[in-house]
Design an enzyme around this catalytic site. Structure first.
Site, mmCIF file in Angstrom:
data_model
loop_
_atom_site.group_PDB
_atom_site.id
_atom_site.type_symbol
_atom_site.label_atom_id
_atom_site.label_comp_id
_atom_site.label_asym_id
_atom_site.label_seq_id
_atom_site.Cartn_x
_atom_site.Cartn_y
_atom_site.Cartn_z
ATOM 1 N N LYS A 1 0.852 -1.191 0.000
ATOM 2 C CA LYS A 1 0.000 0.000 0.000
ATOM 3 C C LYS A 1 0.887 1.240 0.000
ATOM 4 O O LYS A 1 1.833 1.340 0.776
ATOM 5 C CB LYS A 1 -0.934 -0.020 1.213
ATOM 6 C CG LYS A 1 -2.018 -1.093 1.084
ATOM 7 C CD LYS A 1 -3.159 -0.858 2.027
ATOM 8 C CE LYS A 1 -4.285 -1.846 1.769
ATOM 9 N NZ LYS A 1 -5.185 -1.439 0.686
ATOM 10 N N ASP B 1 -0.821 -0.528 -4.291
ATOM 11 C CA ASP B 1 -2.202 -0.087 -4.154
ATOM 12 C C ASP B 1 -2.208 1.321 -3.599
ATOM 13 O O ASP B 1 -1.826 1.548 -2.452
ATOM 14 C CB ASP B 1 -2.963 -1.039 -3.219
ATOM 15 C CG ASP B 1 -4.431 -0.673 -3.062
ATOM 16 O OD1 ASP B 1 -4.875 0.292 -3.709
ATOM 17 O OD2 ASP B 1 -5.130 -1.355 -2.285
ATOM 18 N N GLU C 1 -3.131 -0.512 -8.186
ATOM 19 C CA GLU C 1 -4.566 -0.427 -7.943
ATOM 20 C C GLU C 1 -4.969 1.026 -7.713
ATOM 21 O O GLU C 1 -4.320 1.743 -6.942
ATOM 22 C CB GLU C 1 -4.960 -1.260 -6.709
ATOM 23 C CG GLU C 1 -4.706 -2.743 -6.851
ATOM 24 C CD GLU C 1 -5.095 -3.514 -5.604
ATOM 25 O OE1 GLU C 1 -6.021 -3.083 -4.874
ATOM 26 O OE2 GLU C 1 -4.454 -4.548 -5.338
ATOM 27 N N ASP D 1 -10.395 -0.801 -8.488
ATOM 28 C CA ASP D 1 -10.842 -1.409 -7.233
ATOM 29 C C ASP D 1 -12.044 -0.617 -6.723
ATOM 30 O O ASP D 1 -13.199 -0.951 -6.980
ATOM 31 C CB ASP D 1 -9.679 -1.404 -6.238
ATOM 32 C CG ASP D 1 -10.035 -2.022 -4.902
ATOM 33 O OD1 ASP D 1 -11.198 -2.414 -4.695
ATOM 34 O OD2 ASP D 1 -9.146 -2.110 -4.025
ATOM 35 N N LYS E 1 -14.064 -7.411 -4.679
ATOM 36 C CA LYS E 1 -14.265 -7.617 -3.254
ATOM 37 C C LYS E 1 -15.753 -7.912 -3.056
ATOM 38 O O LYS E 1 -16.583 -6.992 -3.096
ATOM 39 C CB LYS E 1 -13.859 -6.368 -2.458
ATOM 40 C CG LYS E 1 -12.375 -6.048 -2.500
ATOM 41 C CD LYS E 1 -12.076 -4.879 -1.569
ATOM 42 C CE LYS E 1 -10.569 -4.687 -1.405
ATOM 43 N NZ LYS E 1 -10.006 -3.797 -2.402
#
Length: 350
Positions: free
Chosen positions: A149, A179, A205, A230, A257
């Site tokens: 991240k 991400d 992402e 995402d 997700k």
């Protein structure tokens, strides 16, 4: 048949950082269907500030769902378009209820312990020392795909961390994903993508915030680094709008997700459209407990997607529900001989 729900607070072992803030706890709700001694269980999990169903009347909608459980899974799903996490919880609970074993939702080589699922190792945001510590830990644990991240600390420091990995491991040894959680400003995004592309990354992402379709389309068309959508998928519920989005933006990948996009059915709709436009995809959990993670992992196993999936979040909590899921050498396994913590399950179901 009766249904009820119960709120459960998951406690992080260590505060976990994203560009949206630091997480200490995670709320979730278990939805239980019962008929005599038979039961089914599903998890409804929202992410505060991100899920479209993060609304004041969330529990009221859960109560409505339980009161109308007689409508069945398909009808309830159709009437819960604005509550994707409850759609997912309903799907899980009914599949669990109808299964021979309530926790073996999708029998496959995965549940028979014959075929684990490759997953990425997740590196949370934090100061440089903490992120480096996580990277070293994931490498020691045998992960050959690491997702980092980015967007919360200094960009140069994040580049330094990526560089330190690439000096030791090439892209054939370690696959790197990043991400940004929408952290880049549009005016700086392309330059940052160019810099990131020098480190042989698999993908990034959501480089910019969702809801800016024309800007994201431009980035996807010109980026030297593959882009995965995402958050962009959240709140897009009709088939027509899903196809419109992917046809326009043409990302390289989408990330699914189930708790955020309407469960198995909502995710399957996205997959079908993505494959029509030759867009890659993978599945990721959204900080569910092992109840939801188990459902996602078993369903994902049936899809036979060989990319590393994002299913390694089960060890984040101090009070997760013990399950047969185990992460080892960069893969998640379902250990047939291990058992669920039925004492805790019974507490939830009573």
């Amino acid at each position: 048949m009766k249904a009820e729900y119960k709120k459960y607070i998951l406690d992080f072992k260590r505060p976990s950082g994203t560009s949206r803030g630091v997480l200490h706890q995670k709320e979730t709700w278990f939805l239980v269907i019962k008929d005599g001694d038979r039961f089914g269980i599903g998890e409804c999990g929202i992410l505060r500030g991100l899920s479209i169903d993060d609304v004041p009347d969330y529990e009221a909608k859960l109560k409505w769902t339980c009161d109308n459980i007689h409508l069945g899974s398909k009808k309830l799903w159709s009437q819960l378009a604005d509550f994707p996490s409850i759609q997912f919880g309903i799907e899980q609970a009914f599949v669990s209820y109808e299964s021979k074993e309530p926790f073996e939702l999708f029998p496959s080589p995965f549940t028979k312990e014959a075929r684990p699922i490759a997953i990425n190792g997740l590196v949370w945001m934090g100061d440089e020392g903490f992120m480096l510590e996580q990277i070293q830990q994931k490498l020691a644990e045998g992960f050959n795909c690491i997702k980092m991240k980015i967007g919360a600390i200094d960009f140069d420091t994040e580049i330094s961390l990526l560089s330190s990995i690439r000096k030791k491991y090439n892209k054939n040894q370690i696959e790197l994903r990043v991400d940004a959680n929408g952290a880049f400003k549009m005016e700086e995004a392309m330059e940052k993508l160019k810099i990131l592309s020098q480190y042989d990354l698999h993908s990034i992402e959501q480089p910019i915030k969702q809801g800016h379709s024309s800007e994201m389309m431009e980035l996807c068309a010109n980026s030297p680094l593959p882009i995965a959508l995402d958050e962009e998928l959240i709140g897009v519920t009709s088939l027509k709008e899903k196809e419109k989005l992917l046809k326009a933006i043409r990302p390289h990948y989408i990330i699914l997700k189930p708790s955020l996009v309407g469960g198995f059915r909502g995710s399957s709709e996205w997959i079908d459209i993505a494959e029509k436009y030759h867009i890659g995809w993978w599945v990721t959990s959204a900080l569910e407990s092992n109840i939801g993670l188990n459902a996602i992992a078993q369903w994902t196993a049936t899809l036979q997607n060989d990319l590393p999936q994002g299913l390694g979040t089960g060890s984040l909590y101090t009070n997760n529900i013990k399950s047969p899921l185990k992460v080892e050498n960069g893969k998640i396994y379902y250990q047939k001989n291990e058992t669920w913590d039925m004492n805790k399950i019974e507490q939830i179901c009573t």
